[in-house]
Write a protein that holds these residues in place. Structure first.
Motif, short mmCIF file in Angstrom:
data_model
loop_
_atom_site.label_atom_id
_atom_site.label_comp_id
_atom_site.label_asym_id
_atom_site.label_seq_id
_atom_site.Cartn_x
_atom_site.Cartn_y
_atom_site.Cartn_z
N ASN A 1 21.98 -20.68 4.98
CA ASN A 1 22.52 -21.12 3.69
C ASN A 1 23.32 -22.42 3.81
N GLY A 2 23.14 -23.12 4.94
CA GLY A 2 23.77 -24.44 5.10
C GLY A 2 25.21 -24.40 5.55
N PHE A 3 25.67 -23.25 6.06
CA PHE A 3 27.07 -23.12 6.49
C PHE A 3 27.17 -23.05 8.01
N GLN A 4 28.38 -23.30 8.50
CA GLN A 4 28.68 -23.11 9.92
C GLN A 4 29.34 -21.74 10.10
N ALA A 5 29.38 -21.30 11.38
CA ALA A 5 30.03 -20.02 11.70
C ALA A 5 30.85 -20.20 12.96
N VAL B 1 26.38 -11.73 -0.91
CA VAL B 1 25.70 -12.19 -2.15
C VAL B 1 26.46 -11.78 -3.41
N THR B 2 27.70 -11.29 -3.24
CA THR B 2 28.46 -10.87 -4.43
C THR B 2 29.21 -12.02 -5.08
N GLY B 3 29.40 -13.12 -4.32
CA GLY B 3 30.23 -14.22 -4.83
C GLY B 3 31.71 -13.98 -4.59
N GLN C 1 37.32 -15.73 -4.65
CA GLN C 1 35.95 -16.26 -4.73
C GLN C 1 35.43 -16.48 -3.32
N GLY C 2 34.18 -16.12 -3.10
CA GLY C 2 33.58 -16.30 -1.78
C GLY C 2 32.30 -17.09 -1.90
N TYR C 3 31.87 -17.63 -0.78
CA TYR C 3 30.61 -18.38 -0.78
C TYR C 3 29.43 -17.44 -1.03
N LEU C 4 28.48 -17.92 -1.80
CA LEU C 4 27.23 -17.18 -2.02
C LEU C 4 26.27 -17.52 -0.89
N PRO D 1 38.02 -19.90 1.04
CA PRO D 1 38.01 -19.04 2.23
C PRO D 1 36.61 -18.61 2.64
N PRO D 2 36.32 -18.66 3.93
CA PRO D 2 35.03 -18.18 4.42
C PRO D 2 34.99 -16.65 4.41
N HIS D 3 33.81 -16.10 4.59
CA HIS D 3 33.70 -14.65 4.79
C HIS D 3 34.29 -14.30 6.15
#
Length: 702
Positions: A318-322, A287-289, A248-251, A419-421
């Motif tokens: 999308n409110g995430f850090q990188a 965007v696949t999830g 599963q990944g972040y949308l 897990p992050p992308h």
């Protein structure tokens, strides 16, 4: 599936015993009869052909001569002792020499009797000799060894000095071959054999060791190469399918203010079509999830960093850090400065964390990471320390990914509950067949064009005796305000190698470009990091005009004003390294140059490398030539991949079999994704056998 006969320990083979078995295990990894059968020949010699001593030349790997000994004598003392014998075939004579086992050989040699000699000719003092040849009295010669194709097996020096030569390995294998009928398990379904015109595995193993003719030998090679490549592809494709179904990944559906503001107002130049395509591919993954695990290949200067930044801005929207992890402090600093410049007019908080970051600064970074105020963190291995905790890490970018161990990347990958992308970048172009074999479980994007305005680098080859003309060209470029890299392969003089070393070069350059008219920096791997950084900063600020360096500058220096790269002893560098070094120039608007300096003594392989560099700037074309010259074993990253363990297949030469294996693996999984159908049970059994011995799977972390 594992046949009991072939699993017999090697010490039980007639004529082997415990001592030889121990040597076979340690030196060649041969523990069982099956291991011995899978120790394939690397070449074949037509033993029906005899050469005249007058026909011998340096291009011949092995020769077979028939004749007689006219004299023999012991020469030298102690460690230098050797047996030398003159062998004549009636047209001319050649020296045969033994450095080990000479007492036994001396007793065996009889003058004026007819022998067959087989060995590798070597040129020494303008004359050919053969060291440690195989010998056979004609009257006692085994007809098997004199008819048709004789296999030559890979050996180590140690095993050869202990009396086990290629002929001995062949003899061991011939002991087993009559018993393999019914004992070699088939690993492929009938439909795979039929579709790909492959012989059975038992036939292939018999014929690879004792070929009846060249036609059946090629069929045997094709089958065994197909096996290796097919099971690698099947495993990679299964891992990829499992990751896509299970991880599963972040949308990240939103493209908002961060991305749009930067794209519309701050983008320093128009994206190339290749950059646009790659951003779209990454965006689709987000965007696949499902968790993205993508490799971004792009030649030096193709704009990978800008693509990474655009993707990071989507994560921010999308409110995430990188975060971005680089292999060296210099490269991390370079990315940090680039990002700050790109984002100067935007409200994006970018941090830098390396081993040199002060404690007070670290504390602030940790606080901002955990409360979410830090948007993008750039760093080195320091990012994977346990005390570095993110609030909401959505995207990890790893630069020069082959320089990190899998476990290191895994630590970064597990900073979150989910897990992050992951986007891994490499500036080393990877040939398609190699990419499919090493990274077949990753999705791959390629930036295959340079940004507009970049002029192709002009590459020329000059011999050492043209050095004064090259120095004149360097002075002209410095007069125009340009800067110059001068790269050497060594730090200190080596007695074994006759090419220029760094310190000698630095002194020579200092004499030709004296103070106060010129200032010179020097950088090499033995310097303290602070001293190295100081010299690089001086060069980056144009306080010095010439940078004399070793290959430490291969990655991580971005000086747009540097327009000339001079590479000393260029014949000593590999193609990929030459290409990386050349990529240090050509970063500004001015025409850039790469000058390859060599001696007049060039091997055929060195000539090919130099000609390739002068002919093309295309990293992928260079990588293909490099693969053909070196084979995949030397390419960075292959050892840590845990995938490449090829005994017979050659990725440079067997791309057609590779693609056939890939297509067949895809077809099998499309029709039977869990490999449950009865017709595919042989494949499943073989996979289970192989997987039983594997370590934990790191493939999810690229």
């Amino acid at each position: 599936m594992a046949n009991s006969f072939l699993q017999t320990p090697i010490e039980y083979l007639k004529g082997v015993g415990p001592a030889k078995a121990d040597l076979l295990k340690k030196e060649l990894g041969i523990f069982t009869f099956q291991d011995l059968l899978e120790h394939y020949p690397f070449r074949y010699v037509d033993r029906t052909k005899f050469y005249k001593t007058s026909e011998i030349n340096a291009e011949m790997p092995y020769v077979q001569i028939k004749g007689h000994f006219v004299s023999k004598q012991m020469l030298g003392e102690k460690r230098g002792k050797r047996l030398s014998a003159q062998f004549s075939d009636g047209t001319n004579s050649i020296e045969l020499v033994w450095f080990q086992g000479y007492k036994w050989i001396d007793q065996y040699l009889e003058l004026h009797k007819e022998y067959i000699v087989f060995g590798k000719p070597t040129l020494f003092n303008s004359k050919f000799n053969i060291a440690h040849p195989e010998l056979e009295l004609v009257e006692k010669a085994n007809p098997v060894f004199l008819s048709g194709l004789m296999p030559v097996y890979p050996l180590t020096e140690k095993i050869k000095t202990r009396g086990i030569d290629s002929k001995a390995i062949s003899k061991m294998i011939k002991t087993i071959l009559p018993n393999i009928n019914g004992n070699v398990d088939e690993t492929l379904p009938d439909w795979v054999l039929t579709e790909n015109h492959l012989v059975g595995r038992d036939v292939a193993i018999f014929q690879i060791h004792q070929p009846e003719n060249t036609t059946i030998l090629e069929q045997a090679k094709k089958r065994l190469k197909f096996d290796e490549l097919f099971f690698i592809q099947l495993r990679l494709l299964k891992l990829k399918a499992n990751r896509k179904s299970a991880s599963q990944g972040y949308l990240l559906p939103k493209v908002g203010d961060f991305f749009n503001t930067f794209y519309n107002n701050e983008l320093p130049f128009h994206l190339t079509n290749a950059q646009k395509r790659v951003v779209k591919e990454i965006r689709t993954d987000m965007v696949t999830g499902k968790q993205m695990n993508r490799m971004l290949q792009g030649d030096v200067g193709s704009g990978k960093t800008l693509v990474a930044l655009l993707c990071m801005l989507i994560a921010l929207d999308n409110g995430f850090q990188a975060c971005l992890m680089a292999p060296t402090e210099i490269l991390a600093n370079q990315h940090f400065e680039s990002f700050k410049k790109f984002l100067l007019n935007m409200n994006v908080n970018v941090g830098l964390l390396t081993g040199s970051t002060k404690k007070s600064k670290r504390k602030l970074i940790d606080e901002q990471l955990q409360n979410g105020e830090m948007h993008i963190l750039i760093g080195t291995h320091a990012l994977i320390e346990d005390n570095v905790k993110f609030n909401n890490l959505g995207l990890v970018v790893i630069d020069e990914q082959h320089r990190f161990g899998v476990e290191q990347r895994y630590k970064l990958w597990t900073k979150n509950n989910q897990p992050p992308h992951v986007l891994v970048m490499t500036a080393t172009p990877i040939p398609r067949t190699l990419a499919m074999t090493l990274y077949g479980d990753l999705d791959t994007s390629v930036i295959d064009e340079l940004p507009p305005g970049r002029k192709p680098i002009t590459t020329t080859h000059r011999f050492d005796d043209a050095r004064m003309a090259v120095f004149g060209f360097m002075r002209d470029q410095i007069a125009k305000g340009r800067q110059i890299y001068l790269v050497y392969p060594l730090i200190q003089e080596s007695e074994k190698m006759d090419y220029k070393d760094l310190m000698d070069g630095y002194e020579s350059i200092s004499r030709s470009f004296p103070l106060p008219d010129y200032a010179i920096s020097i950088v090499h791997g033995k310097m303290k990091p602070a001293d190295k950084d100081y010299e690089m900063i001086r060069f980056a600020r144009n306080e010095t005009q010439i940078m004399v360096a070793t290959t430490v500058i291969e990655v991580g220096v971005n000086v747009p004003n540097a327009s000339v790269m001079v590479i000393e002893s260029a014949e000593r560098f590999g193609l990929s390294q030459l290409h990386q070094l050349r990529g240090r120039v050509g970063r500004g608007a001015d025409q850039s140059y790469c000058i390859l300096m060599t001696s007049h003594k060039l091997s055929a392989e060195s000539k090919t490398r130099i000609e390739t560099m002068c002919r093309t700037n295309d990293g992928f074309e260079i990588a293909e030539v490099d693969l053909k010259l070196r084979g995949p074993g030397d390419i960075e990253g292959t050892q840590q991949s845990g995938v490449l363990n090829l005994k017979l297949a050659d990725l440079a030469k067997d791309s057609a079999i590779m693609l056939m294996a890939r297509d067949t693996a895809e077809k099998l999984l499309n029709n039977d994704k869990d490999i449950l159908l009865p017709e595919n049970q042989k494949v499943k059994e073989y996979l289970q056998l192989k997987e039983a011995g594997r370590k934990a799977n790191w493939s999810k972390v690229s």
